[in-house]
Design a protein around this motif. Structure first.
Motif, PDB file in Angstrom:
ATOM      1  N   SER A   9     -22.536  -4.810  69.377  1.00 60.85           N
ATOM      2  CA  SER A   9     -23.020  -5.313  69.601  1.00 60.85           C
ATOM      3  C   SER A   9     -22.636  -7.372  69.491  1.00 60.85           C
ATOM      4  CB  SER A   9     -24.442  -5.226  68.555  1.00 60.85           C
ATOM      5  OG  SER A   9     -24.532  -6.869  68.778  1.00 60.85           O
ATOM      6  N   ASN A  11     -23.727  -9.905  69.700  1.00 59.30           N
ATOM      7  CA  ASN A  11     -23.591 -11.091  68.996  1.00 59.30           C
ATOM      8  C   ASN A  11     -24.212 -11.031  68.486  1.00 59.30           C
ATOM      9  OD1 ASN A  11     -25.150 -12.879  71.095  1.00 59.30           O
ATOM     10  ND2 ASN A  11     -26.114 -11.080  72.496  1.00 59.30           N
ATOM     11  N   ARG A  37     -35.612   1.029  70.784  1.00 60.49           N
ATOM     12  CA  ARG A  37     -35.752  -0.412  69.570  1.00 60.49           C
ATOM     13  C   ARG A  37     -37.405   0.180  68.852  1.00 60.49           C
ATOM     14  NH1 ARG A  37     -31.738  -3.590  72.052  1.00 60.49           N
ATOM     15  NH2 ARG A  37     -30.353  -2.348  73.090  1.00 60.49           N
ATOM     16  N   VAL A  49     -30.766  -7.667  69.148  1.00 59.91           N
ATOM     17  CA  VAL A  49     -30.017  -7.046  67.751  1.00 59.91           C
ATOM     18  C   VAL A  49     -28.918  -8.752  68.806  1.00 59.91           C
ATOM     19  CG1 VAL A  49     -31.093  -5.331  67.249  1.00 59.91           C
ATOM     20  CG2 VAL A  49     -28.571  -6.351  68.757  1.00 59.91           C
ATOM     21  N   ASP A  61     -32.068 -14.140  66.638  1.00 57.28           N
ATOM     22  CA  ASP A  61     -31.407 -14.920  67.052  1.00 57.28           C
ATOM     23  C   ASP A  61     -29.560 -15.183  66.536  1.00 57.28           C
ATOM     24  OD1 ASP A  61     -30.537 -16.210  69.321  1.00 57.28           O
ATOM     25  OD2 ASP A  61     -32.305 -17.727  69.167  1.00 57.28           O
ATOM     26  N   SER A  62     -28.946 -14.786  66.877  1.00 60.81           N
ATOM     27  CA  SER A  62     -27.320 -14.885  66.336  1.00 60.81           C
ATOM     28  C   SER A  62     -26.476 -16.517  66.128  1.00 60.81           C
ATOM     29  CB  SER A  62     -25.960 -14.085  66.838  1.00 60.81           C
ATOM     30  OG  SER A  62     -25.913 -14.870  68.271  1.00 60.81           O
TER      31      SER A  62
END
Ligand SMILES: N[C@@H](CCC(=O)N[C@@H](CS)C(=O)NCC(=O)O)C(=O)O
Length: 204
Positions: A9, A11, A37, A49, A61-62
């Motif tokens: 991923s 993010n 998910r 994610v 939210d990264s």
């Protein structure tokens, strides 16, 4: 701290880098099947994610997660001191998330929808190639995008821009879009050196 992710991923790598730079090691990564998910939804009420569980809170939210990490472990700082400089970095993060990501997501979306001949794809691809010059310019006279120290802008952009430099192939379609349209074509020496510099940073 528990962090929910899926394999490779982009993010989530932002968060891994932020924690690595802070020296935070007490992290349990939970890797979910991208096709299922349900576990992510059960924890966070949404399907994207990264998701962080810490101190009884659930964060999504990264880049807001990276900001929380920076507030929780202030050293080394990931944002510059001073309101103006902070705002410049926040402006870059907004550009990256809400403008830069549009073309690769659109190309990826067209391919997944079975419309690889969408007439808009060449324009999206050209926009991605054009923006490489902006990153190269930001790296004139400094090692990182907004200064001599790694910071939030670098963590935000690197997990995506790293695909400009050849790396282990994977079968992710979105990553394939980035590989195809970010290639440095033998140029962009500062961008290439920055990617190599970022490759070497620690991750949680
Ligand atoms: N704004 C979110 C975006 C998160 C996001 O799109 N995550 C990707 C993985 S890198 C994801 O979960 N995608 C799932 C999907 O598109 O179905 C963030 O920055 O964390």
């Amino acid at each position: 701290m528990r962090i929910h992710t899926i394999p490779d991923s982009t993010n989530a790598e932002r968060v891994a880098l932020a924690l690595g730079l802070k020296g935070v090691t007490d992290v349990t990564w939970i890797t979910h099947d991208p096709e299922d998910r349900s576990g992510i939804r059960a924890v966070s009420g949404q399907e994207l994610v990264p998701v962080v569980e810490a101190d009884g809170r659930v964060l999504t939210d990264s880049m807001p997660i990276v900001a929380w990490i920076d507030r929780t472990w202030p050293d080394p700082p990931l944002w510059p001191a001073g309101d103006a400089a902070r705002r410049e970095v926040d402006g870059f993060v907004s550009f990256f998330n809400f403008v830069w990501k549009v073309p690769p997501n659109a190309i990826d979306g067209a391919r997944r929808a079975g419309a690889p001949d969408d007439a808009r794809i060449p324009a999206w691809a050209e926009q991605l190639r054009a923006w490489r010059h902006g990153f190269e310019a930001l790296l004139h006279g400094r090692d990182f995008l907004f200064g001599d120290q790694v910071g939030a802008a670098d963590l935000c952009a690197y997990p995506f821009l790293k695909f400009a430099v050849p790396r282990e192939p994977d079968d992710d379609l979105f990553h394939g879009v980035l590989v195809e349209h970010l290639a440095l074509d033998g140029g962009f020496p500062r961008l290439k050196a920055w990617i190599r510099r970022m490759d070497g940073l620690p991750r949680a």
